[in-house]
Design a protein around this motif. Structure first.
Motif, PDB file in Angstrom:
ATOM      1  N   ALA A   4       0.985  -1.334   0.027  1.00  0.00           N
ATOM      2  CA  ALA A   4       0.037   0.117  -0.051  1.00  0.00           C
ATOM      3  C   ALA A   4       1.007   1.222  -0.062  1.00  0.00           C
ATOM      4  O   ALA A   4       2.044   1.213   0.476  1.00  0.00           O
ATOM      5  CB  ALA A   4      -0.852  -0.022   1.048  1.00  0.00           C
ATOM      6  N   THR A   5       0.232   2.460  -0.489  1.00  0.00           N
ATOM      7  CA  THR A   5       1.024   3.471  -0.639  1.00  0.00           C
ATOM      8  C   THR A   5       0.244   4.392  -0.007  1.00  0.00           C
ATOM      9  O   THR A   5      -1.050   4.650  -0.651  1.00  0.00           O
ATOM     10  CB  THR A   5       1.550   3.704  -2.146  1.00  0.00           C
ATOM     11  OG1 THR A   5       2.318   2.802  -2.604  1.00  0.00           O
ATOM     12  CG2 THR A   5       2.267   4.944  -2.319  1.00  0.00           C
ATOM     13  N   VAL A   6       0.723   5.798   0.611  1.00  0.00           N
ATOM     14  CA  VAL A   6       0.208   6.839   1.034  1.00  0.00           C
ATOM     15  C   VAL A   6       0.768   8.032   0.451  1.00  0.00           C
ATOM     16  O   VAL A   6       2.236   7.837   0.355  1.00  0.00           O
ATOM     17  CB  VAL A   6      -0.196   6.830   2.398  1.00  0.00           C
ATOM     18  CG1 VAL A   6      -1.060   5.867   2.818  1.00  0.00           C
ATOM     19  CG2 VAL A   6       1.056   6.793   3.288  1.00  0.00           C
ATOM     20  N   THR A   7       0.135   9.042   0.070  1.00  0.00           N
ATOM     21  CA  THR A   7       1.067  10.369  -0.368  1.00  0.00           C
ATOM     22  C   THR A   7       0.483  11.472   0.379  1.00  0.00           C
ATOM     23  O   THR A   7      -0.589  11.639   0.884  1.00  0.00           O
ATOM     24  CB  THR A   7       0.785  10.437  -1.972  1.00  0.00           C
ATOM     25  OG1 THR A   7       1.187   9.296  -2.600  1.00  0.00           O
ATOM     26  CG2 THR A   7       1.517  11.764  -2.364  1.00  0.00           C
ATOM     27  N   HIS A   8       1.624  12.319   1.058  1.00  0.00           N
ATOM     28  CA  HIS A   8       1.069  13.494   1.533  1.00  0.00           C
ATOM     29  C   HIS A   8       2.037  14.697   1.161  1.00  0.00           C
ATOM     30  O   HIS A   8       3.037  14.462   0.786  1.00  0.00           O
ATOM     31  CB  HIS A   8       1.492  13.473   2.946  1.00  0.00           C
ATOM     32  CG  HIS A   8       0.690  12.367   3.771  1.00  0.00           C
ATOM     33  ND1 HIS A   8      -0.768  12.703   4.041  1.00  0.00           N
ATOM     34  CD2 HIS A   8       1.005  11.103   4.089  1.00  0.00           C
ATOM     35  CE1 HIS A   8      -1.129  11.583   4.745  1.00  0.00           C
ATOM     36  NE2 HIS A   8      -0.543  10.430   4.560  1.00  0.00           N
ATOM     37  N   LEU A   9       1.616  15.930   1.286  1.00  0.00           N
ATOM     38  CA  LEU A   9       2.245  17.110   1.051  1.00  0.00           C
ATOM     39  C   LEU A   9       2.880  17.711   2.280  1.00  0.00           C
ATOM     40  O   LEU A   9       2.202  17.705   3.450  1.00  0.00           O
ATOM     41  CB  LEU A   9       1.350  18.307   0.488  1.00  0.00           C
ATOM     42  CG  LEU A   9       2.227  19.521   0.051  1.00  0.00           C
ATOM     43  CD1 LEU A   9       3.084  19.125  -1.308  1.00  0.00           C
ATOM     44  CD2 LEU A   9       1.066  20.492  -0.553  1.00  0.00           C
ATOM     45  N   VAL A  10       4.238  17.865   2.282  1.00  0.00           N
ATOM     46  CA  VAL A  10       4.810  18.352   3.566  1.00  0.00           C
ATOM     47  C   VAL A  10       4.349  19.823   3.705  1.00  0.00           C
ATOM     48  O   VAL A  10       4.605  20.567   2.993  1.00  0.00           O
ATOM     49  CB  VAL A  10       6.363  18.297   3.655  1.00  0.00           C
ATOM     50  CG1 VAL A  10       7.064  18.979   4.723  1.00  0.00           C
ATOM     51  CG2 VAL A  10       6.741  16.886   3.074  1.00  0.00           C
ATOM     52  N   THR A  11       3.892  20.271   5.145  1.00  0.00           N
ATOM     53  CA  THR A  11       3.462  21.387   5.568  1.00  0.00           C
ATOM     54  C   THR A  11       4.160  21.601   6.791  1.00  0.00           C
ATOM     55  O   THR A  11       4.921  20.972   7.291  1.00  0.00           O
ATOM     56  CB  THR A  11       1.902  21.288   5.964  1.00  0.00           C
ATOM     57  OG1 THR A  11       1.822  20.519   7.263  1.00  0.00           O
ATOM     58  CG2 THR A  11       0.907  20.758   4.743  1.00  0.00           C
TER      59      THR A  11
END
Length: 123
Positions: A4-11
């Motif tokens: 499984a893969t998750v993607t996030h934008l660094v804030t």
């Protein structure tokens, strides 16, 4: 193998400064770990009575990442032994740079039985 893969934008909320794991505005190691664990949970197929709990983490944070960069964490099941599941985890940025790599272990448990063993606050 289950992956499984998750993607996030660094804030700014994901930085070492914000999480108290340093004083720089770069992606914090605890956040990288959380995203890797999120991927391990997503890789498991459990019924409604089950959940999993983390039991061991070995993570090497290899590269700094600035705010505004997209990060993808991938977890792949590499071994199962009864209720124990071992995952290889890797996080990389949108340029393909490997940011972190390691192994996470989780144990599948019965949700109600697990929670019944934990004393309520104040007891």
């Amino acid at each position: 193998m289950d992956t499984a893969t998750v993607t996030h934008l660094v804030t700014v909320d994901d930085t070492a400064r914000a999480l108290g794991s340093g004083d720089l505005d770069v992606l914090a190691t605890p956040r990288v770990l959380a995203w890797c664990e999120e991927a391990t949970c997503a890789a498991l197929v459990l019924d409604a009575t089950q959940t999993s709990v983390g039991t061991r983490v070995d993570l090497e944070h290899l590269a700094a990442t600035r705010v505004g960069v997209q990060v993808t964490a991938t977890a792949t099941v590499i071994h199962t032994d009864g209720r124990l599941v071992r995952f290889q985890v890797v996080a990389h940025d949108s340029d393909g740079t490997v940011l972190a790599t390691g192994e996470v272990r989780r144990v599948v448990v019965d949700r109600e039985r697990f929670l019944a063993r934990i004393a309520p606050v104040g007891d």
